[in-house]
Design an enzyme around this catalytic site. Sequence first.
Site, mmCIF file in Angstrom:
data_model
loop_
_atom_site.group_PDB
_atom_site.id
_atom_site.type_symbol
_atom_site.label_atom_id
_atom_site.label_comp_id
_atom_site.label_asym_id
_atom_site.label_seq_id
_atom_site.Cartn_x
_atom_site.Cartn_y
_atom_site.Cartn_z
ATOM 1 C CB THR A 22 -9.973 8.388 -14.069
ATOM 2 O OG1 THR A 22 -11.218 8.030 -14.632
ATOM 3 C CG2 THR A 22 -8.880 8.180 -15.098
ATOM 4 C CB SER A 67 -17.638 9.181 -9.399
ATOM 5 O OG SER A 67 -17.889 9.554 -10.719
ATOM 6 C CB SER A 68 -20.964 5.290 -12.258
ATOM 7 O OG SER A 68 -20.010 5.692 -13.170
ATOM 8 C CB THR A 98 -14.477 13.619 -13.644
ATOM 9 O OG1 THR A 98 -14.487 12.557 -14.602
ATOM 10 C CG2 THR A 98 -13.059 13.997 -13.301
ATOM 11 C CG ASP A 99 -17.939 9.597 -15.021
ATOM 12 O OD1 ASP A 99 -17.325 10.403 -15.734
ATOM 13 O OD2 ASP A 99 -17.900 8.364 -15.190
ATOM 14 C CB THR A 285 -32.867 26.223 -18.099
ATOM 15 O OG1 THR A 285 -32.658 26.115 -19.520
ATOM 16 C CG2 THR A 285 -31.563 26.643 -17.448
ATOM 17 C CB CYS A 287 -29.769 26.475 -21.308
ATOM 18 S SG CYS A 287 -31.035 26.750 -22.524
#
Length: 353
Positions: A22, A67-68, A98-99, A285, A287
Site C-alpha cells: 500500500t 504482499s499477497s 503489511t498483509d 496455538t 490464540c
Amino acid sequence: MTENANTQQEKASILLIYTGGTIGMIENPETGSLESFNFRYLKENMPELKKLGCTISTYQFDPPVDSSEMGPEGWRKMVEIIAGNYPLYDGFVILHGTDTMTYTASALSFMLENLGKPVVLTGSQLPIGMLRTDGKENLITAIEIAAAKENGLPIVPEVCIFFENTLFRGNRTRKVNADHFNAFRSYNYPPLAQAGVHIRYDTTQIYYPLLRKPLKAHYGLDQHIAILKLFPGMSPQVIENILNTPGLKGVVMETFGSGNAPKDEWFLRMLKEAVERGLVIVNVTQCLGGCVEMHRYETGKKLPEAGVISGYDSTTESAVVKLMFLFGQGMSAEEVKEYMNCSLIGEITIPDK
Ligand code: ASP
C-alpha cells in the site's frame, strides 16, 4: 534501555528496498482499487528523505507486488539483494505490504544467518500520497532505526518490523488489524523499541550475536508444508486429505488454547499414521499469545503420544517458514524435529525444564 543514540548523523548508508504494498500504491481512476506504482512516485511524495542524515540508495522490485503475491521467490530475491550489498550499507529498510509482512520477516530471519546489521521492514495502511498517510512516519523512523549505532555498532542487528510506534522482532510479530494504523503485535515477546519523542531501545531484548561471524545467506526453501487449523466439528475427510497431500513434509497444526485437540480415535490415528510416514506435525496455538503445553490437559496429552511436536510459543507464520527453511536445507524429518525444538534466532521461548 538506550535512547536513540542519534549517531546515524554520521552519514550512515541505508539501502531502501521497495517490494510493493500500500505504501507505494495509487488509486486506479477507472476501477477505484489500489495498484502498485513506481518507486519514483514514492520519492516524489517524500521529499523528507533528503533531509535525513543518511545516504539512501534504493532498489525497486520490478514490478512491485501486493504482499499477497510475495513468497519464497521474493524472499530469495531480498536475501540476494541484502547479501550482495551487505558490506556497502549500515542497514537495510524493506518497504513491504503489511498483509504477509510477518511471513517475510520470519523467512529473512532464518535465511540471513549471522546477520549483524539491521533489516527493518515497514509499510503502511494508507498510500504515501494520501494526506493522512501513516507511511511517512513509518518510513522515516524505520530508516532512523536502521541507521542507529552505539559505539560504532548497530543497535538493532536483527530482522524486525517497525509499525506505528513500535519495533518488533520480525519472527514474533502478527498482523492483527486490517484497518488500524497500529496493525501489528508481538504477544509472546516484548517490543525491541518504542518511538515517541525519542526512540527508546530495549537492548535487553535485542538479539546480539556472541560472535560476529560473516553473513551466510540461505536460499533453500521447501514448500511442501501445510497449515491445519482445527475447528469443532471438522470432518475426518478434510483432515485425511490434508495429511495425505502428495509430497507433504511438514504440517503446522493450529490447536485450541494451550495445545489441545479432540481425543477422537480416528483423529489421533490419522496423526500417528502421518507421523509414521515421516510427516513433521508441529502444534501451535490458535490464540494470539501464550505457549503450547501439551501435558496440561487430557486433550493435549494424546498428541505427543501420536508423535506431534510442540511449537512452543511460535507464531504460525514463523513455524511455517521455519519448516520450509529446515526442509530446504535437505534435513531429514528427525533433524527437522530437533531444530524445531531449538530457538534458531529468537523465534520461540523454550521453557525451563
Ligand atoms: N494488500 C496490501 C499488501 O499487503 C496491504 C498493505 O500494504 O498494507 O500488499
